[in-house]
Design a protein around this motif. Sequence first.
Motif, PDB file in Angstrom:
ATOM      1  N   ALA A  65      -9.412 -32.283   0.264  1.00  0.00           N
ATOM      2  CA  ALA A  65     -10.857 -32.111   0.370  1.00  0.00           C
ATOM      3  C   ALA A  65     -11.509 -32.764  -0.835  1.00  0.00           C
ATOM      4  O   ALA A  65     -11.149 -32.475  -1.976  1.00  0.00           O
ATOM      5  N   SER A  66     -12.440 -33.668  -0.561  1.00  0.00           N
ATOM      6  CA  SER A  66     -13.068 -34.397  -1.662  1.00  0.00           C
ATOM      7  C   SER A  66     -14.489 -34.767  -1.284  1.00  0.00           C
ATOM      8  O   SER A  66     -14.778 -35.118  -0.126  1.00  0.00           O
ATOM      9  N   GLY A  67     -15.385 -34.665  -2.257  1.00  0.00           N
ATOM     10  CA  GLY A  67     -16.773 -35.063  -2.044  1.00  0.00           C
ATOM     11  C   GLY A  67     -16.962 -36.533  -2.357  1.00  0.00           C
ATOM     12  O   GLY A  67     -16.140 -37.163  -3.025  1.00  0.00           O
ATOM     13  N   GLY A  68     -18.081 -37.079  -1.890  1.00  0.00           N
ATOM     14  CA  GLY A  68     -18.303 -38.505  -2.067  1.00  0.00           C
ATOM     15  C   GLY A  68     -19.181 -38.870  -3.235  1.00  0.00           C
ATOM     16  O   GLY A  68     -19.231 -40.047  -3.618  1.00  0.00           O
ATOM     17  N   THR A  69     -19.863 -37.922  -3.830  1.00  0.00           N
ATOM     18  CA  THR A  69     -20.793 -38.235  -4.909  1.00  0.00           C
ATOM     19  C   THR A  69     -20.090 -38.219  -6.266  1.00  0.00           C
ATOM     20  O   THR A  69     -19.019 -37.621  -6.426  1.00  0.00           O
ATOM     21  N   ILE A  70     -20.734 -38.860  -7.233  1.00  0.00           N
ATOM     22  CA  ILE A  70     -20.156 -38.921  -8.580  1.00  0.00           C
ATOM     23  C   ILE A  70     -20.037 -37.541  -9.216  1.00  0.00           C
ATOM     24  O   ILE A  70     -18.999 -37.222  -9.813  1.00  0.00           O
ATOM     25  N   PRO A  71     -21.066 -36.662  -9.121  1.00  0.00           N
ATOM     26  CA  PRO A  71     -20.907 -35.311  -9.682  1.00  0.00           C
ATOM     27  C   PRO A  71     -19.711 -34.569  -9.092  1.00  0.00           C
ATOM     28  O   PRO A  71     -18.984 -33.873  -9.806  1.00  0.00           O
ATOM     29  N   TYR A  72     -19.498 -34.720  -7.787  1.00  0.00           N
ATOM     30  CA  TYR A  72     -18.343 -34.083  -7.150  1.00  0.00           C
ATOM     31  C   TYR A  72     -17.045 -34.631  -7.737  1.00  0.00           C
ATOM     32  O   TYR A  72     -16.104 -33.874  -8.043  1.00  0.00           O
ATOM     33  N   LYS A  73     -16.974 -35.951  -7.874  1.00  0.00           N
ATOM     34  CA  LYS A  73     -15.761 -36.562  -8.404  1.00  0.00           C
ATOM     35  C   LYS A  73     -15.471 -36.093  -9.827  1.00  0.00           C
ATOM     36  O   LYS A  73     -14.319 -35.830 -10.197  1.00  0.00           O
ATOM     37  N   LEU A  74     -16.524 -35.992 -10.642  1.00  0.00           N
ATOM     38  CA  LEU A  74     -16.336 -35.525 -12.011  1.00  0.00           C
ATOM     39  C   LEU A  74     -15.782 -34.106 -12.037  1.00  0.00           C
ATOM     40  O   LEU A  74     -14.885 -33.790 -12.838  1.00  0.00           O
ATOM     41  N   LEU A  75     -16.316 -33.241 -11.187  1.00  0.00           N
ATOM     42  CA  LEU A  75     -15.812 -31.878 -11.126  1.00  0.00           C
ATOM     43  C   LEU A  75     -14.370 -31.837 -10.624  1.00  0.00           C
ATOM     44  O   LEU A  75     -13.534 -31.094 -11.154  1.00  0.00           O
TER      45      LEU A  75
ATOM     46  N   PHE B 148     -12.035 -34.193 -10.810  1.00  0.00           N
ATOM     47  CA  PHE B 148     -11.095 -34.714 -11.804  1.00  0.00           C
ATOM     48  C   PHE B 148     -10.918 -33.732 -12.968  1.00  0.00           C
ATOM     49  O   PHE B 148      -9.802 -33.521 -13.450  1.00  0.00           O
ATOM     50  N   SER B 149     -12.005 -33.152 -13.432  1.00  0.00           N
ATOM     51  CA  SER B 149     -11.914 -32.223 -14.563  1.00  0.00           C
ATOM     52  C   SER B 149     -11.134 -30.971 -14.179  1.00  0.00           C
ATOM     53  O   SER B 149     -10.329 -30.460 -14.973  1.00  0.00           O
ATOM     54  N   GLU B 150     -11.353 -30.472 -12.956  1.00  0.00           N
ATOM     55  CA  GLU B 150     -10.621 -29.269 -12.542  1.00  0.00           C
ATOM     56  C   GLU B 150      -9.134 -29.565 -12.388  1.00  0.00           C
ATOM     57  O   GLU B 150      -8.290 -28.742 -12.769  1.00  0.00           O
ATOM     58  N   ALA B 151      -8.804 -30.725 -11.829  1.00  0.00           N
ATOM     59  CA  ALA B 151      -7.392 -31.095 -11.688  1.00  0.00           C
ATOM     60  C   ALA B 151      -6.732 -31.208 -13.065  1.00  0.00           C
ATOM     61  O   ALA B 151      -5.589 -30.768 -13.258  1.00  0.00           O
TER      62      ALA B 151
END
Length: 368
Positions: free
Chosen positions: A129-139, A141-144
């Motif tokens: 499950a992954s979002g397409g926006t940059i804020p989603y990607k930042l969250l 990657f940081s959570e992983a």
Amino acid sequence: MTIIQTSEDIAMWALRSLAAIFGLYIVVGTLISAIKTFVLPRGVNVWLTRIVFWVVGFFFRVRAKKARTYDDQDRIMALFAPVALLVMPVVLLTLILIGYMFLFWAIDPQPVADVMRYSGSSLLTLGYASGGTIPYKLLEFSEAMIGLILVALLIAYLPTIYAAFSRRETAVSLLENRASSPPSAAQFVSRSYRTGELETLNEVWSDWQIWFAELRESHTSLAPLSFFRSPQTGVSWITAAGTVLDSAALILSAVDVPPEPRAAFCIRGGYLALRDIAAFFNLSFDANPQAADPISISREEFDAVVAELTAEGVPMVADLDQAWRDFAGWRVNYDTVLLKLAAVTLAPYAPWSSDRSAIVPGKQNLRG
């Protein structure tokens, strides 16, 4: 209509802002707790770790109280520290999961199931499950990255704990040769006399000074160590500590041999270590006891040990009244913390320590 829409937008913006702040608070607070627990090389009483161990310990103690014998109780409590230690990273990861759920929702309000899917996929690096926006990607990657760091910390933490545990238990096991099992100060002095070592225990006191120094460091920076039980039933680090301290106090006060400064330093190192561990667990004690303060050992018990050693030929001082005052003056420094730590760890039976901290199943409490 425009006013209503604007009011709704403001309310939603405020709600999303609160969600972001709350989520960030959970994540940062959890990370700080993890750093203090797994990384910081000093004793810090972390509220999250304390709660986890208290909750897990509650269930183990309830079950242990139903045990008919100490062996049964010991088998139950042997799993307490390992289970609590394994629960700890699960709690940390769960809190990170919840914190990021709030952050994902703050970016794009969605049903709970959706934000949980995003957060769980990122935390466990599943990637489904992954979002397409940059804020989603930042969250994501940081959570992983945080999830991987927490797992790596646990992997590094366990060998450190077991290395310290092994060093501690080596000395505890060796003490059985000199002080029997359960260990006692009377046996320590008696066997040292029979082997001709009564006046040459310098290295013994030096070794235990080092042991107490390591104990002081490891059992405050690695708190679960206090609850890891010895491989052999009936043996404990706290009863071993009490036996060594009582033996040094007994020799310094009642045995007619030249005074050995290293024995005195061993006692000081021992009670400082026990006090630091007791303070870490918020156990109350008098940091400045007086020599005349009462101790848990009675004069009759002291005289009985003196009589036993005298019968075996151990040279004892003539003035037993002064010997008792001297012994009590040494013992008062560690009496309270020794008994309280024995009770907290549910230590096995041993004279002058766990026998008066709590009634041990299957054994008579010597204090009545």
